[in-house]
Design a protein around this motif. Structure first.
Motif, mmCIF file in Angstrom:
data_model
loop_
_atom_site.group_PDB
_atom_site.id
_atom_site.type_symbol
_atom_site.label_atom_id
_atom_site.label_comp_id
_atom_site.label_asym_id
_atom_site.label_seq_id
_atom_site.Cartn_x
_atom_site.Cartn_y
_atom_site.Cartn_z
ATOM 1 N N PRO A 189 77.712 76.892 -95.426
ATOM 2 C CA PRO A 189 76.332 76.706 -94.940
ATOM 3 C C PRO A 189 75.428 76.019 -95.965
ATOM 4 C CG PRO A 189 77.108 78.892 -94.351
ATOM 5 C CD PRO A 189 78.131 78.308 -95.283
ATOM 6 N N ILE A 190 75.680 76.264 -97.257
ATOM 7 C CA ILE A 190 74.907 75.569 -98.295
ATOM 8 C C ILE A 190 75.220 74.075 -98.266
ATOM 9 C CG2 ILE A 190 74.617 75.308 -100.796
ATOM 10 C CD1 ILE A 190 75.096 78.317 -101.052
ATOM 11 N N LEU A 191 76.501 73.734 -98.129
ATOM 12 C CA LEU A 191 76.888 72.322 -98.042
ATOM 13 C C LEU A 191 76.269 71.673 -96.812
ATOM 14 C CD1 LEU A 191 80.684 72.607 -98.970
ATOM 15 C CD2 LEU A 191 78.799 71.932 -100.468
ATOM 16 N N ARG A 192 76.184 72.427 -95.727
ATOM 17 C CA ARG A 192 75.589 71.894 -94.505
ATOM 18 C C ARG A 192 74.084 71.641 -94.648
ATOM 19 N NH1 ARG A 192 72.192 74.002 -91.262
ATOM 20 N NH2 ARG A 192 72.461 76.102 -92.089
ATOM 21 N N GLY A 193 73.361 72.639 -95.152
ATOM 22 C CA GLY A 193 71.909 72.589 -95.110
ATOM 23 C C GLY A 193 71.234 72.040 -96.347
ATOM 24 N N ASP A 194 71.769 72.340 -97.525
ATOM 25 C CA ASP A 194 71.104 71.934 -98.764
ATOM 26 C C ASP A 194 71.486 70.531 -99.211
ATOM 27 O OD1 ASP A 194 69.930 74.367 -98.711
ATOM 28 O OD2 ASP A 194 71.070 75.247 -100.355
ATOM 29 N N VAL A 195 72.650 70.073 -98.785
ATOM 30 C CA VAL A 195 73.075 68.706 -99.113
ATOM 31 C C VAL A 195 72.755 67.822 -97.913
ATOM 32 C CG1 VAL A 195 75.003 67.222 -99.743
ATOM 33 C CG2 VAL A 195 74.928 69.588 -100.566
ATOM 34 N N LYS A 196 71.994 66.776 -98.130
ATOM 35 C CA LYS A 196 71.615 65.873 -97.054
ATOM 36 C C LYS A 196 72.455 64.603 -97.122
ATOM 37 C CE LYS A 196 68.442 68.653 -95.642
ATOM 38 N NZ LYS A 196 68.612 69.393 -94.378
ATOM 39 N N CYS A 197 72.961 64.182 -95.973
ATOM 40 C CA CYS A 197 73.699 62.925 -95.896
ATOM 41 C C CYS A 197 73.455 62.306 -94.527
ATOM 42 C CB CYS A 197 75.196 63.132 -96.145
ATOM 43 S SG CYS A 197 75.995 64.271 -94.999
ATOM 44 N N PHE A 198 73.452 60.998 -94.466
ATOM 45 C CA PHE A 198 73.207 60.256 -93.225
ATOM 46 C C PHE A 198 71.877 60.664 -92.589
ATOM 47 C CE2 PHE A 198 77.828 60.965 -93.639
ATOM 48 C CZ PHE A 198 78.229 59.657 -93.881
ATOM 49 N N GLY A 199 70.910 61.085 -93.434
ATOM 50 C CA GLY A 199 69.581 61.396 -92.935
ATOM 51 C C GLY A 199 69.414 62.765 -92.314
ATOM 52 N N GLY A 200 70.346 63.680 -92.547
ATOM 53 C CA GLY A 200 70.224 65.015 -91.961
ATOM 54 C C GLY A 200 71.185 65.991 -92.603
#
Length: 721
Positions: A189-200
């Motif tokens: 979940p940290i990789l999903r939410g705290d790391v941003k890629c492709f604008g989201g």
């Protein structure tokens, strides 16, 4: 040298194998270290991917909650149907080692396909859906196929005399599963939410890291190849059971009218199959009948990753000090609590209950586990009822919602012909009146709205569409005139905990506002910006630019799930800011989910672990794998139940939670009645009886041969005539 080599190969082919090196002078083979690490990485891979799956469906594929829940549980169900296929492949053709290797490759391919499907620049939305579904199917075949093989393969590494070490290995193995689960449900979940890629949100990374862990799992497992004992396929007992049952049914159908009745329908297989196999199948069926009510427990248990995660998205996730919990991270509580509860129950709860002279049989423990799971959903119901108090429900067909903003210099009254939806005066520059239901005669309706201001009536022609929410802004753009401006509202709360924001510009110049990385534009003279979601947080020093000057304003906290309207007014000393909360922020803290996780995990300890123990203790040795497959099937059917309810029930979430709790209580009563009439058996005693029967049959056979020999000797000799 050649003979020694052939001897070792021959022993290995028969599952005995050369003696594996031991760990630090113990009786633990070095090979189990590779198996434990493999299991840790594989479980990290599986649970890490699954933790963010529901939010991926909603926010990336843009599916609704019910479809997302249904697909999530369809995938979970498939993961527990495919172990049957893995068991058949391992036992009938490839053996456990090769099955784990080949299906792990399928598993890795599934993860890679799933990760590629989460990259926005790869094709259109249809391709994303196709890749996502294909990846999930491959993952289901991979994880399900190796599930019955890895633990059993680990047990095969021990010598027969090292039973205690083998028992402790399974405890270590189970710990590695939960350790992988805890870590992955925190990290992904940290990789999903705290790391941003492709604008989201970076779902590609959240799925990519589990893919890497699965590659590591495969490499580690292969690295230990030279140390493993590898048993050849020995034939699948499930196939033998199926053939025996099929023959009994066919034989009974053909000959039931000709031959006398038999004690049990399986006795019709005696013409072809040994009595021992038939008796063992009878024992197995007695346990499988008890499995019939069990899927309902799993229907509740597996909603932690779907409905409970969606509930968490509408709660306050702030623990203070800048520490925020993500909604999909709450699932780690289950794995964490189970590591704590197992020793507490084994060394504390069960002995204390025994001191109260209450006999806790395995089936009673399982029934108690069901009740605890039902209590978990009662707790979830209470939380849900309080959570929805901050939610604005969308209007049904032939209705709209409307709220009024009075931006004039004194109070007004608003009248809709034939309705008294807004009868009270609305004060100037106060918070909006709150949403009120407006009935319509069809899909849309034109209303002539009467606005009374300073004793003068003004009329506005406004068209409302069904199932839509509106804000009606009243202001004086020109001296002596009243303007009615109707704007569609966004009333659906953000599933990520973000806040929605819009600006109204009463200034005579256009204003550009920058909030974080988002830009808003509000035209002069009561222009209204677009609605944009912004991450929850404190927003001070927000930049507002006009053609002539730049201002800095403070918006303060934009809280979880709230909707704000900010009115910007020009005065001599700068911009005046008035922040209004259209939709209330999430005010139920996510810590209120802890009780439901507490109850569901306690229920799992009493139900799941005890159920496995019961199944093994009540099954003959040759039927243990069949019962393991049957146990996994109860999990699969439990997920099917959720799939059906999610797609077909169409009820409010708190009602659905209460329904599941009530169903499980009813099922626990049925299960308790079935358990009352169940007679526990000792498979060791059964083996003893079978040995005695076999000895008796041998003696009878020997005596009959002797008698036959004597009778032949005593017969008069014939003479040739």
């Amino acid at each position: 040298m050649g003979k020694k080599k052939d001897k070792d190969v021959d022993a290995e082919d028969h599952g005995k194998g050369p003696r594996s090196p031991k760990l630090c002078g113990t009786n633990y083979p070095v090979s189990i270290a590779f198996i434990v690490v493999n299991e840790f990485c594989e479980r990290f891979s599986y649970y890490g991917m699954k933790a963010v799956l529901t939010l991926y469906f909603i926010h990336y594929l843009h599916w609704d909650k019910n479809l997302s829940t249904a697909v999530y549980h369809a995938f979970s169900s498939l993961c527990y149907f495919t172990p049957l296929l893995g068991a058949v492949i391992a036992d009938s053709w490839l053996g456990k080692f090769k099955t784990v290797i080949y299906l792990s490759i399928v598993y890795v391919i599934g993860h890679v396909v799933k990760s590629v499907g989460a990259i926005p620049d790869v094709g259109d939305s249809t391709l994303h859906v196709v890749l996502s579904v294909l990846g999930l199917v491959l993952i289901a075949f991979g994880t399900g196929g190796i599930k019955p093989c890895v633990a059993a393969f680990g047990g095969d590494q021990f010598d027969e005399e090292h039973t205690e070490e083998r028992r402790k290995f399974f405890s270590i193995f189970y710990m590695s599963i939960n350790a992988g689960s805890v870590l992955s449900t925190i990290v992904t979940p940290i990789l999903r939410g705290d790391v941003k890629c492709f604008g989201g949100d970076c779902y590609a990374l959240a799925f990519g890291v589990p893919a890497v862990l699965m590659v590591i799992a495969l490499v580690v497992f292969i690295a230990g190849s030279g140390l493993y004992k590898k048993s050849p396929p020995e034939g699948n007992v499930l196939v033998r059971v199926s053939k025996c049952v099929g023959f009994a049914i066919r034989n009974r159908w053909k000959n039931s009218k000709k031959n006398p009745k038999r004690g049990h329908w399986l006795d019709w297989a005696e013409e072809k199959y040994p009595k021992r196999l038939i008796q063992e199948i009878k024992m197995m069926f007695r346990v499988l009948v008890l499995y019939i009510p069990l899927p309902m427990f799993w229907a509740l248990f597996d909603q932690q990753g779907s409905r409970w995660t969606l509930q968490a998205t509408r709660m306050n996730m702030d623990f203070g000090g800048g520490f925020l919990v993500k909604p999909d991270q709450m699932q780690m509580l289950n794995a964490l609590l189970i590591l704590v509860f197992i020793p507490i129950f084994d060394m504390g709860v069960y002995p204390l209950v025994g001191l109260c002279r209450i006999k806790l049989t395995p089936l009673r423990k399982m029934a108690a586990g069901m009740i605890l799971a039902a209590l978990a959903f009662c707790a979830a119901t209470v939380v849900e009822i309080n959570v929805i108090k901050t939610v604005v429900e969308p209007p049904p067909a032939k209705e709209s919602l409307v709220q009024v903003y009075n931006l004039m210099d004194s109070e007004v009254t608003v009248q809709f012909p034939g309705h008294t939806v807004l009868s009270d005066p609305i004060k100037s520059h106060e918070d909006p009146s709150g949403y009120t239901s407006l009935p319509l005669t069809g899909e849309s309706q034109l209303y002539t709205v009467t606005v009374t201001h300073s004793g003068t009536d003004y009329q506005c022609g406004l068209t409302f569409t069904e199932q839509t929410a509106y804000s009606l802004f009243l202001h004086t753009a020109q001296p002596g005139g009243t303007v009615c401006k109707l704007v569609k509202d966004h009333i659906t709360k953000s599933e990520t905990g973000a806040a929605y924001l819009r600006f109204i510009n009463t200034h005579t110049e256009n204003i550009n506002i920058t909030v974080g990385t988002d830009e808003f534009y509000a035209a002069a003279n009561y222009g209204i910006s677009q609605n944009i979601s912004v991450p929850r947080g404190e927003y001070n020093g927000v930049v507002c630019e006009t053609n002539s000057v730049q201002y800095h304003i403070d918006l303060g906290l934009l809280d979880f799930g709230a909707f704000y309207t900010v009115i910007l007014s020009k005065e001599s000393n700068g911009l005046i800011v008035k922040k209004m909360e259209d939709i209330q922020a999430n005010n139920i803290h996510i810590a209120w989910q802890v009780p439901q996780y507490f109850f569901i995990t306690a229920g799992e300890v009493m139900f799941s672990i005890t159920g496995l123990e019961f199944s093994y203790s009540q099954a003959p040795a040759s039927m243990k794998s069949v019962l393991q497959a049957g146990w996994l099937m109860t999990v699969a059917f439990g997920n099917v139940i959720v799939l059906i309810v999610a797609e077909g029930a169409g009820m409010e979430q708190w009602t659905e939670f209460l329904l599941f709790a009530g169903l499980l209580v009813a099922v626990s009563i049925i299960f308790s009645i079935m358990a009352y009439f169940y007679t526990y058996v000792d498979p060791d005693e059964l083996d003893k009886i079978f040995r005695e029967d076999t000895d008796d049959e041998k003696m009878e056979s020997s005596d009959s041969k002797k008698n036959e020999a004597v009778s032949l000797t005593d017969m008069p000799k014939q003479t040739n005539m």
